[in-house]
Motif scaffolding. Structure first.
Motif, PDB file in Angstrom:
ATOM      1  N   LEU A 108      49.170  44.858  39.446  1.00  0.00           N
ATOM      2  CA  LEU A 108      49.248  45.390  40.806  1.00  0.00           C
ATOM      3  C   LEU A 108      48.325  44.621  41.747  1.00  0.00           C
ATOM      4  O   LEU A 108      48.687  44.340  42.897  1.00  0.00           O
ATOM      5  CB  LEU A 108      48.884  46.878  40.811  1.00  0.00           C
ATOM      6  N   ALA A 109      47.144  44.260  41.256  1.00  0.00           N
ATOM      7  CA  ALA A 109      46.208  43.494  42.071  1.00  0.00           C
ATOM      8  C   ALA A 109      46.780  42.124  42.403  1.00  0.00           C
ATOM      9  O   ALA A 109      46.619  41.619  43.522  1.00  0.00           O
ATOM     10  CB  ALA A 109      44.875  43.354  41.346  1.00  0.00           C
ATOM     11  N   ASN A 110      47.466  41.487  41.445  1.00  0.00           N
ATOM     12  CA  ASN A 110      48.088  40.190  41.697  1.00  0.00           C
ATOM     13  C   ASN A 110      49.249  40.300  42.671  1.00  0.00           C
ATOM     14  O   ASN A 110      49.462  39.420  43.506  1.00  0.00           O
ATOM     15  CB  ASN A 110      48.573  39.562  40.381  1.00  0.00           C
ATOM     16  N   ILE A 111      50.012  41.373  42.555  1.00  0.00           N
ATOM     17  CA  ILE A 111      51.133  41.586  43.482  1.00  0.00           C
ATOM     18  C   ILE A 111      50.602  41.670  44.911  1.00  0.00           C
ATOM     19  O   ILE A 111      51.180  41.108  45.841  1.00  0.00           O
ATOM     20  CB  ILE A 111      51.910  42.869  43.114  1.00  0.00           C
ATOM     21  N   TYR A 112      49.491  42.357  45.061  1.00  0.00           N
ATOM     22  CA  TYR A 112      48.924  42.550  46.403  1.00  0.00           C
ATOM     23  C   TYR A 112      48.480  41.223  47.015  1.00  0.00           C
ATOM     24  O   TYR A 112      48.822  40.910  48.161  1.00  0.00           O
ATOM     25  CB  TYR A 112      47.748  43.524  46.315  1.00  0.00           C
ATOM     26  N   LEU A 113      47.735  40.423  46.263  1.00  0.00           N
ATOM     27  CA  LEU A 113      47.241  39.160  46.820  1.00  0.00           C
ATOM     28  C   LEU A 113      48.276  38.038  46.764  1.00  0.00           C
ATOM     29  O   LEU A 113      48.063  36.972  47.340  1.00  0.00           O
ATOM     30  CB  LEU A 113      45.954  38.728  46.115  1.00  0.00           C
ATOM     31  N   ASN A 114      49.398  38.289  46.101  1.00  0.00           N
ATOM     32  CA  ASN A 114      50.472  37.297  46.150  1.00  0.00           C
ATOM     33  C   ASN A 114      50.997  37.141  47.575  1.00  0.00           C
ATOM     34  O   ASN A 114      51.558  36.103  47.933  1.00  0.00           O
ATOM     35  CB  ASN A 114      51.618  37.698  45.213  1.00  0.00           C
ATOM     36  N   TYR A 115      50.799  38.167  48.394  1.00  0.00           N
ATOM     37  CA  TYR A 115      51.158  38.051  49.816  1.00  0.00           C
ATOM     38  C   TYR A 115      50.359  36.918  50.453  1.00  0.00           C
ATOM     39  O   TYR A 115      50.908  36.089  51.181  1.00  0.00           O
ATOM     40  CB  TYR A 115      50.876  39.372  50.534  1.00  0.00           C
ATOM     41  N   LEU A 116      49.068  36.860  50.158  1.00  0.00           N
ATOM     42  CA  LEU A 116      48.230  35.769  50.665  1.00  0.00           C
ATOM     43  C   LEU A 116      48.712  34.431  50.120  1.00  0.00           C
ATOM     44  O   LEU A 116      48.871  33.464  50.877  1.00  0.00           O
ATOM     45  CB  LEU A 116      46.769  35.987  50.263  1.00  0.00           C
TER      46      LEU A 116
END
Length: 200
Positions: A108-116
């Motif tokens: 979930l943390a990777n999904i969030y920063l994948n936006y960046l």
């Protein structure tokens, strides 16, 4: 939760943390190669204030829903996010942040920063090379102007994600003049002397 593996296809090459066949060693190698065999003289060393505890549930679910349409899976994720935490003998509901100790938390943390990662790859990669391991990230730049612009881009993207850059711990490092270099993933990095580089 095999349905969640679909996100791996979306993750970018700059991301190394908590992914199959990717390790911290590879992130360090990417930094070493880019710094010592490229034209990198400035580093934006970034610290995100309380990253894992400040992930917006609504924004995270929006990102998940772009790839997952199964309502049952989405319901489970919502329950995980709202699971709450124990502080001493008191239970507190979770309004932001990812579930502590949950097996799905790194994903979930990777999904969030994948936006960046996605925004950077599409629009700002000319400013420098982004290397990210979970919430630890650096941008390796050739010019100071690029590094300064990168900082503004990061602040804008973090703003959309409801995150903030820790200005006390984040720093701009001049590798040409600053012999101290920078720390990343437990190692100290700096440019090698010219005579140490094979191409010289």
């Amino acid at each position: 939760m095999s349905k969640m593996s679909v996100f791996e296809a979306d993750f970018k090459d700059c991301s190394f943390g908590f992914r199959p066949k990717r390790r911290a060693k590879q992130a360090i190698q990417r930094i070493h190669k880019t710094v010592n065999y490229g034209r990198v003289y400035w580093v934006v060393d970034v610290d995100i204030s309380g990253y894992f505890n400040n992930i917006s549930h609504d924004k995270l679910l929006t990102l998940v829903e772009q790839r997952i349409s199964d309502r049952r899976v989405l319901k489970i994720i919502r329950k995980w996010l709202k699971a709450g935490v124990m502080k001493g003998d008191q239970y507190e509901e979770s309004e932001i942040g990812r579930p502590q100790g949950g097996v799905i938390s790194p994903l979930l943390a990777n999904i969030y920063l994948n936006y960046l990662d996605t925004v950077w790859e599409k629009r700002f990669s000319h400013l420098g090379t982004l290397v990210r391991y979970a919430d630890d990230l650096v941008i390796l730049c050739e010019q100071k102007t690029h590094a300064l612009e990168a900082i503004q881009v990061l602040k804008a993207v973090f703003g959309k994600l409801e995150l903030t850059m820790n200005v006390d711990k984040s720093k701009l490092v001049n590798l040409w003049l600053d012999r101290e270099g920078f720390d990343f993933l437990g190692l100290h990095h700096r440019r090698l002397p010219k005579c140490s580089r094979a191409w010289d």
